[in-house]
Design an enzyme around this catalytic site. Structure first.
Site, PDB file in Angstrom:
ATOM      1  N   MET A  16       0.845  -1.204   0.000  1.00 14.50           N
ATOM      2  CA  MET A  16       0.000   0.000   0.000  1.00 14.50           C
ATOM      3  C   MET A  16       0.883   1.258   0.000  1.00 14.50           C
ATOM      4  O   MET A  16       0.396   2.353   0.326  1.00 14.50           O
ATOM      5  CB  MET A  16      -0.931  -0.001   1.210  1.00 14.50           C
ATOM      6  CG  MET A  16      -1.899  -1.182   1.190  1.00 14.50           C
ATOM      7  SD  MET A  16      -3.425  -0.877   2.078  1.00 14.50           S
ATOM      8  CE  MET A  16      -2.823  -0.618   3.724  1.00 14.50           C
ATOM      9  N   HIS A  39       9.061  -3.474   3.595  1.00 15.38           N
ATOM     10  CA  HIS A  39       8.651  -3.669   2.197  1.00 15.38           C
ATOM     11  C   HIS A  39       9.880  -3.965   1.321  1.00 15.38           C
ATOM     12  O   HIS A  39       9.848  -4.846   0.471  1.00 15.38           O
ATOM     13  CB  HIS A  39       8.003  -2.394   1.638  1.00 15.38           C
ATOM     14  CG  HIS A  39       6.746  -1.966   2.326  1.00 15.38           C
ATOM     15  ND1 HIS A  39       6.660  -0.805   3.071  1.00 15.38           N
ATOM     16  CD2 HIS A  39       5.510  -2.522   2.369  1.00 15.38           C
ATOM     17  CE1 HIS A  39       5.432  -0.670   3.524  1.00 15.38           C
ATOM     18  NE2 HIS A  39       4.708  -1.688   3.127  1.00 15.38           N
ATOM     19  N   GLU A  77       5.780 -11.701   6.993  1.00 14.04           N
ATOM     20  CA  GLU A  77       5.303 -12.406   8.189  1.00 14.04           C
ATOM     21  C   GLU A  77       4.847 -11.437   9.271  1.00 14.04           C
ATOM     22  O   GLU A  77       4.247 -11.844  10.248  1.00 14.04           O
ATOM     23  CB  GLU A  77       6.405 -13.319   8.732  1.00 14.04           C
ATOM     24  CG  GLU A  77       6.624 -14.530   7.857  1.00 14.04           C
ATOM     25  CD  GLU A  77       7.674 -15.481   8.394  1.00 14.04           C
ATOM     26  OE1 GLU A  77       8.350 -15.141   9.393  1.00 14.04           O
ATOM     27  OE2 GLU A  77       7.837 -16.564   7.800  1.00 14.04           O
ATOM     28  N   SER A 104       4.052   1.128   8.119  1.00 14.84           N
ATOM     29  CA  SER A 104       3.740   2.470   7.614  1.00 14.84           C
ATOM     30  C   SER A 104       2.996   3.261   8.681  1.00 14.84           C
ATOM     31  O   SER A 104       3.089   4.491   8.738  1.00 14.84           O
ATOM     32  CB  SER A 104       2.886   2.383   6.352  1.00 14.84           C
ATOM     33  OG  SER A 104       3.497   1.531   5.414  1.00 14.84           O
TER      34      SER A 104
HETATM   35  P1  AMP Z   1       1.351  -2.966   3.502  1.00 15.03           P
HETATM   36  O1  AMP Z   1       1.895  -1.894   2.621  1.00 15.03           O
HETATM   37  O2  AMP Z   1       1.273  -2.594   4.938  1.00 15.03           O
HETATM   38  O3  AMP Z   1       0.062  -3.576   2.972  1.00 15.03           O
HETATM   39  O4  AMP Z   1       2.406  -4.141   3.464  1.00 15.03           O
HETATM   40  C1  AMP Z   1       2.804  -4.714   2.241  1.00 15.03           C
HETATM   41  C2  AMP Z   1       3.581  -5.970   2.525  1.00 15.03           C
HETATM   42  O5  AMP Z   1       4.735  -5.663   3.304  1.00 15.03           O
HETATM   43  C3  AMP Z   1       2.765  -6.999   3.326  1.00 15.03           C
HETATM   44  O6  AMP Z   1       3.023  -8.290   2.804  1.00 15.03           O
HETATM   45  C4  AMP Z   1       3.330  -6.853   4.709  1.00 15.03           C
HETATM   46  O7  AMP Z   1       3.223  -8.023   5.488  1.00 15.03           O
HETATM   47  C5  AMP Z   1       4.773  -6.530   4.411  1.00 15.03           C
HETATM   48  N1  AMP Z   1       5.411  -5.861   5.559  1.00 15.03           N
HETATM   49  C6  AMP Z   1       4.975  -4.757   6.208  1.00 15.03           C
HETATM   50  N2  AMP Z   1       5.788  -4.470   7.246  1.00 15.03           N
HETATM   51  C7  AMP Z   1       6.749  -5.418   7.250  1.00 15.03           C
HETATM   52  C8  AMP Z   1       7.893  -5.681   8.082  1.00 15.03           C
HETATM   53  N3  AMP Z   1       8.200  -4.897   9.125  1.00 15.03           N
HETATM   54  N4  AMP Z   1       8.671  -6.735   7.794  1.00 15.03           N
HETATM   55  C9  AMP Z   1       8.362  -7.554   6.729  1.00 15.03           C
HETATM   56  N5  AMP Z   1       7.317  -7.359   5.914  1.00 15.03           N
HETATM   57  C10 AMP Z   1       6.520  -6.308   6.174  1.00 15.03           C
END
Ligand code: AMP
Length: 283
Positions: free
Chosen positions: A34, A41, A152, A190
């Site tokens: 997102m 990410h 994860e 985020s």
């Molecule tokens: P989001 O933008 O929050 O939808 O996250 C996009 C992807 O990044 C999702 O698969 C999340 O699980 C992954 N993600 C977010 N934060 C972390 C983190 N600290 N470590 C590993 N992966 C993450």
């Protein structure tokens, strides 16, 4: 390294590029996000670079996974910075559709993954996994990657998506990437940008408490006896507990007695108006 990554905003353009790569026999790895990208990410993008020949990153703030009272409007949007961060990595394409491209007028289909979606985050955010499953199903159909990578950090989400792709015979491998943390242990998110400096100081207590609970549980005994002091620790530290549970690492069924199967400790807290989640394996 290139300062400008090719960016497309329509499904037609995405498919055109995918068809060209497929015609060359190249494998493609998709990293859905997102935006408001951080090292968490970027670790998934790096994993994608090692996994497939081409890497696609999608950036779309998905309205369907936010309830009306949640932070869809205020969710950080930082496209320029995101593009700079991705430019330093090996990314072949960014797919950044507008809302209407994803949800055209009269959109009326929703994907529900029963069971796995219902506990933990699903209990306090009942709209959430339906919104995630629907948008990820669409992304996978639009892109048709060989592999899609999820973090994860959102462990329940990873399992929900893996189940969905299996149940719906989607021809894609779902890979999980490890959680990336700050030096003080706070999982990158985020939403950490919402924290005041006082809240930011309190936030690492979530991970610390999950780690302590996982260690205590690995030494044996009843889950209840491990979780009770952990809940108090969080509360005393100013974290308002949404849930704190030890669950089977594959089914997410809550464990109530002793732990004899692969298990993880899952926690969600409110810190002011920010919701933080985290999880760790019971060693
Ligand atoms: P989001 O933008 O929050 O939808 O996250 C996009 C992807 O990044 C999702 O698969 C999340 O699980 C992954 N993600 C977010 N934060 C972390 C983190 N600290 N470590 C590993 N992966 C993450």
């Amino acid at each position: 390294m290139s300062a400008s990554i090719k960016t497309v905003t329509t499904v037609a353009e995405l498919r055109e590029q995918m068809a060209a790569w497929r015609a060359n026999g190249q494998s493609v790895c998709l990293v859905p996000t997102m935006g408001a990208l951080h090292e968490g990410h970027l670790s998934l993008v790096k994993l994608a670079g090692k996994t497939g020949e081409r890497t696609v990153v999608s950036i779309f703030v998905n309205p369907a996974q936010f309830a009306p009272h949640e932070d869809f409007d205020s969710y950080p949007r930082e496209r320029e910075k995101d593009m700079e961060k991705l430019a330093a990595l090996d990314v072949d394409l960014v797919f950044a559709p507008a809302r209407d491209e994803v949800y055209p007028e009269n959109f009326s289909t929703h994907v529900t993954v029963e069971g796995l979606s219902e506990g933990l985050c699903g209990a306090s955010r009942p709209h959430f996994f339906g919104g995630v499953a629907t948008v990820v199903a669409k992304l996978l159909n639009q892109c048709r990657p060989d592999v899609a990578i999820f973090g994860e950090k959102d462990y329940q989400q990873l399992l929900v998506i893996r189940r969905m792709t299996r149940d719906l015979d989607m021809d894609v491998e779902i890979l999980g990437g490890p959680i990336v943390r700050g030096a003080d242990g706070l999982a990158m998110s985020s939403r950490n940008a919402y924290l005041t400096s006082d809240e930011r100081e309190k936030a690492p207590l979530l991970y610390k408490t999950l780690l302590q609970a996982a260690k205590a549980q690995s030494e044996g005994g009843q889950v209840r006896a491990v979780l009770k002091p952990a809940r108090s620790t969080l509360k005393q530290g100013g974290l308002d507990v949404d849930y704190l549970e030890i669950c089977n690492a594959e089914t997410l069924a809550p464990i109530e007695g002793g732990v004899s199967e692969p298990a993880r400790v899952f926690g969600a807290v409110m810190l002011g108006k920010t919701r933080l989640i985290d999880n760790v394996a019971v060693p």
